[in-house]
Scaffold this motif. Structure first.
Motif, PDB file in Angstrom:
ATOM      1  N   MET A 127     -31.425  -9.021 -33.593  1.00  0.00           N
ATOM      2  CA  MET A 127     -31.672  -7.928 -32.646  1.00  0.00           C
ATOM      3  C   MET A 127     -30.342  -7.412 -32.107  1.00  0.00           C
ATOM      4  SD  MET A 127     -33.887  -7.935 -29.097  1.00  0.00           S
ATOM      5  CE  MET A 127     -35.399  -8.295 -29.996  1.00  0.00           C
ATOM      6  N   ALA A 128     -30.202  -6.093 -32.029  1.00  0.00           N
ATOM      7  CA  ALA A 128     -28.958  -5.501 -31.556  1.00  0.00           C
ATOM      8  C   ALA A 128     -28.766  -5.762 -30.064  1.00  0.00           C
ATOM      9  CB  ALA A 128     -28.964  -4.001 -31.825  1.00  0.00           C
ATOM     10  N   GLU A 129     -27.517  -6.041 -29.695  1.00  0.00           N
ATOM     11  CA  GLU A 129     -27.186  -6.258 -28.291  1.00  0.00           C
ATOM     12  C   GLU A 129     -26.980  -4.908 -27.619  1.00  0.00           C
ATOM     13  OE1 GLU A 129     -23.780  -8.544 -25.603  1.00  0.00           O
ATOM     14  OE2 GLU A 129     -23.509  -8.239 -27.754  1.00  0.00           O
ATOM     15  N   HIS A 130     -27.428  -4.794 -26.375  1.00  0.00           N
ATOM     16  CA  HIS A 130     -27.244  -3.556 -25.633  1.00  0.00           C
ATOM     17  C   HIS A 130     -26.115  -3.725 -24.623  1.00  0.00           C
ATOM     18  CE1 HIS A 130     -31.394  -2.809 -27.100  1.00  0.00           C
ATOM     19  NE2 HIS A 130     -30.933  -1.588 -27.195  1.00  0.00           N
ATOM     20  N   LEU A 131     -25.138  -2.837 -24.690  1.00  0.00           N
ATOM     21  CA  LEU A 131     -24.008  -2.846 -23.779  1.00  0.00           C
ATOM     22  C   LEU A 131     -24.039  -1.570 -22.950  1.00  0.00           C
ATOM     23  CD1 LEU A 131     -21.272  -3.871 -26.386  1.00  0.00           C
ATOM     24  CD2 LEU A 131     -22.633  -5.401 -24.957  1.00  0.00           C
ATOM     25  N   ILE A 132     -23.544  -1.653 -21.727  1.00  0.00           N
ATOM     26  CA  ILE A 132     -23.481  -0.483 -20.852  1.00  0.00           C
ATOM     27  C   ILE A 132     -22.048  -0.314 -20.379  1.00  0.00           C
ATOM     28  CG2 ILE A 132     -24.298   0.564 -18.705  1.00  0.00           C
ATOM     29  CD1 ILE A 132     -26.831  -1.122 -18.983  1.00  0.00           C
ATOM     30  N   HIS A 133     -21.542   0.912 -20.481  1.00  0.00           N
ATOM     31  CA  HIS A 133     -20.175   1.193 -20.046  1.00  0.00           C
ATOM     32  C   HIS A 133     -20.181   2.441 -19.173  1.00  0.00           C
ATOM     33  CE1 HIS A 133     -15.777   0.666 -20.505  1.00  0.00           C
ATOM     34  NE2 HIS A 133     -15.757   1.968 -20.275  1.00  0.00           N
ATOM     35  N   ILE A 134     -19.589   2.329 -17.988  1.00  0.00           N
ATOM     36  CA  ILE A 134     -19.499   3.453 -17.059  1.00  0.00           C
ATOM     37  C   ILE A 134     -18.092   4.033 -17.122  1.00  0.00           C
ATOM     38  CG2 ILE A 134     -19.664   4.174 -14.644  1.00  0.00           C
ATOM     39  CD1 ILE A 134     -21.617   1.874 -14.195  1.00  0.00           C
ATOM     40  N   VAL A 135     -18.004   5.350 -17.308  1.00  0.00           N
ATOM     41  CA  VAL A 135     -16.712   6.034 -17.364  1.00  0.00           C
ATOM     42  C   VAL A 135     -16.594   6.971 -16.175  1.00  0.00           C
ATOM     43  CG1 VAL A 135     -15.255   7.643 -18.645  1.00  0.00           C
ATOM     44  CG2 VAL A 135     -16.606   5.944 -19.873  1.00  0.00           C
ATOM     45  N   GLY A 136     -15.506   6.833 -15.409  1.00  0.00           N
ATOM     46  CA  GLY A 136     -15.310   7.736 -14.284  1.00  0.00           C
ATOM     47  C   GLY A 136     -14.167   7.303 -13.396  1.00  0.00           C
ATOM     48  N   ASN A 137     -13.714   8.228 -12.546  1.00  0.00           N
ATOM     49  CA  ASN A 137     -12.571   7.963 -11.675  1.00  0.00           C
ATOM     50  C   ASN A 137     -12.942   7.279 -10.367  1.00  0.00           C
ATOM     51  OD1 ASN A 137     -10.638   9.145 -13.413  1.00  0.00           O
ATOM     52  ND2 ASN A 137     -11.294  11.181 -12.754  1.00  0.00           N
ATOM     53  N   SER A 138     -14.232   7.268 -10.028  1.00  0.00           N
ATOM     54  CA  SER A 138     -14.654   6.647  -8.768  1.00  0.00           C
ATOM     55  C   SER A 138     -14.705   5.134  -8.957  1.00  0.00           C
ATOM     56  CB  SER A 138     -16.027   7.186  -8.348  1.00  0.00           C
ATOM     57  OG  SER A 138     -16.008   8.585  -8.267  1.00  0.00           O
ATOM     58  N   SER A 139     -13.534   4.516  -9.066  1.00  0.00           N
ATOM     59  CA  SER A 139     -13.453   3.115  -9.473  1.00  0.00           C
ATOM     60  C   SER A 139     -14.155   2.160  -8.511  1.00  0.00           C
ATOM     61  CB  SER A 139     -11.990   2.699  -9.637  1.00  0.00           C
ATOM     62  OG  SER A 139     -11.275   2.927  -8.437  1.00  0.00           O
ATOM     63  N   LEU A 140     -13.952   2.328  -7.197  1.00  0.00           N
ATOM     64  CA  LEU A 140     -14.579   1.426  -6.238  1.00  0.00           C
ATOM     65  C   LEU A 140     -16.098   1.566  -6.288  1.00  0.00           C
ATOM     66  CD1 LEU A 140     -14.493  -0.625  -3.990  1.00  0.00           C
ATOM     67  CD2 LEU A 140     -14.148   1.241  -2.346  1.00  0.00           C
ATOM     68  N   GLN A 141     -16.556   2.818  -6.288  1.00  0.00           N
ATOM     69  CA  GLN A 141     -17.995   3.058  -6.365  1.00  0.00           C
ATOM     70  C   GLN A 141     -18.570   2.456  -7.641  1.00  0.00           C
ATOM     71  OE1 GLN A 141     -19.318   6.870  -7.648  1.00  0.00           O
ATOM     72  NE2 GLN A 141     -21.095   6.888  -6.297  1.00  0.00           N
ATOM     73  N   ASN A 142     -17.872   2.657  -8.747  1.00  0.00           N
ATOM     74  CA  ASN A 142     -18.374   2.164 -10.021  1.00  0.00           C
ATOM     75  C   ASN A 142     -18.338   0.641 -10.105  1.00  0.00           C
ATOM     76  OD1 ASN A 142     -18.907   4.747 -10.857  1.00  0.00           O
ATOM     77  ND2 ASN A 142     -17.006   4.989 -12.004  1.00  0.00           N
ATOM     78  N   GLU A 143     -17.331   0.017  -9.486  1.00  0.00           N
ATOM     79  CA  GLU A 143     -17.273  -1.447  -9.461  1.00  0.00           C
ATOM     80  C   GLU A 143     -18.468  -2.011  -8.700  1.00  0.00           C
ATOM     81  OE1 GLU A 143     -15.496  -3.599 -10.887  1.00  0.00           O
ATOM     82  OE2 GLU A 143     -13.723  -2.550 -11.639  1.00  0.00           O
ATOM     83  N   LEU A 144     -18.787  -1.402  -7.562  1.00  0.00           N
ATOM     84  CA  LEU A 144     -19.943  -1.843  -6.779  1.00  0.00           C
ATOM     85  C   LEU A 144     -21.238  -1.604  -7.552  1.00  0.00           C
ATOM     86  CD1 LEU A 144     -18.908  -0.470  -3.264  1.00  0.00           C
ATOM     87  CD2 LEU A 144     -18.888  -2.857  -4.017  1.00  0.00           C
ATOM     88  N   LEU A 145     -21.287  -0.469  -8.247  1.00  0.00           N
ATOM     89  CA  LEU A 145     -22.472  -0.136  -9.035  1.00  0.00           C
ATOM     90  C   LEU A 145     -22.664  -1.133 -10.172  1.00  0.00           C
ATOM     91  CD1 LEU A 145     -24.777   1.867  -9.499  1.00  0.00           C
ATOM     92  CD2 LEU A 145     -23.209   3.230 -10.895  1.00  0.00           C
ATOM     93  N   ILE A 146     -21.568  -1.503 -10.814  1.00  0.00           N
ATOM     94  CA  ILE A 146     -21.630  -2.468 -11.913  1.00  0.00           C
ATOM     95  C   ILE A 146     -22.192  -3.801 -11.426  1.00  0.00           C
ATOM     96  CG2 ILE A 146     -20.188  -3.935 -13.381  1.00  0.00           C
ATOM     97  CD1 ILE A 146     -18.432  -1.485 -13.868  1.00  0.00           C
TER      98      ILE A 146
END
Length: 214
Positions: free
Chosen positions: A1-20
């Motif tokens: 079964m294929a593994e699912h990966l998620i990658h967030i691209v954007g400049n809002s690093s703090l927001q994206n870190e919290l979101l991750i």
């Protein structure tokens, strides 16, 4: 079964870190992030069978030059990458163009984290994440222009027609299962058979086919 990966691209690093942190806990998926689209290793270059959901943060990208400046064309051309848009400003009219380009879903500015998590799970499951109103508008506008030949030999069962009608309303597999009192596995089987019979590969194509032929 294929593994699912998620990658967030954007400049809002703090927001994206919290979101991750939140999304990894809620969904259980492996989630990473970077500031630039160029830093993303697409599935084709990784030489594996993993499938990538790339979530692009639209914050700060001008609407008028969005597709030119975002650098998303390689992603849109990739068969192994699903694309979703994050921090979309309401009222910009980006939705219909995103659907036509194959974007799987979008999330608006100040979207609740729980809704983000739910949307990601639906996209990973192969579904679209747009409002039913937007999907209906796209069907009305694009249905006439859809060029798939009329299949006179296509014979859908009563149940398959019911499920296809539910799909055109924007319902997820889970919602269809609940509405028709069947299991999600049964719905997935019917959806697979419908796609094969009408010669489509996505929910949007199935919607457009239904708008023209049902």
């Amino acid at each position: 079964m294929a593994e699912h990966l998620i990658h967030i691209v954007g400049n809002s690093s703090l927001q994206n870190e919290l979101l991750i942190t939140y999304l990894a806990k809620e969904t259980g998926f492996q989630i990473t992030n970077s500031a630039k689209i160029e830093d993303v290793a697409l599935a084709e270059s990784r030489n594996d069978d993993s499938k990538l959901l790339l979530i692009f943060d639209c914050m700060g990208v001008p609407r008028g030059e969005f597709w030119a400046q975002s650098g998303l064309q390689p992603v849109l051309n990739s068969s192994q990458v699903m694309l979703a848009l994050l921090n979309v400003e309401p009222g910009q009219g980006l939705e219909k163009e995103a659907i036509s380009r194959g974007v799987r879903g979008l999330f608006y500015v100040n979207e609740k984290p729980a809704l983000l998590s739910k949307g990601i799970v639906h996209i990973i499951a192969g579904e679209l994440w747009y409002s039913r109103k937007i999907i209906s508008q796209c069907l009305l506008e694009q249905g006439v222009a859809y060029k798939t030949p009329l299949h006179h030999s296509v014979k859908l069962s009563t149940r398959e027609k019911e499920i296809l009608i539910e799909i055109t309303s924007g319902a997820s597999n889970q919602e269809i299962a609940e509405a028709l009192f069947v299991s999600q596995y049964t719905v997935k089987t019917h959806v697979y058979n419908i796609y094969k019979k009408i010669n489509v590969t996505s929910r949007l194509q199935a919607m457009l086919w239904a708008a023209k032929h049902l």
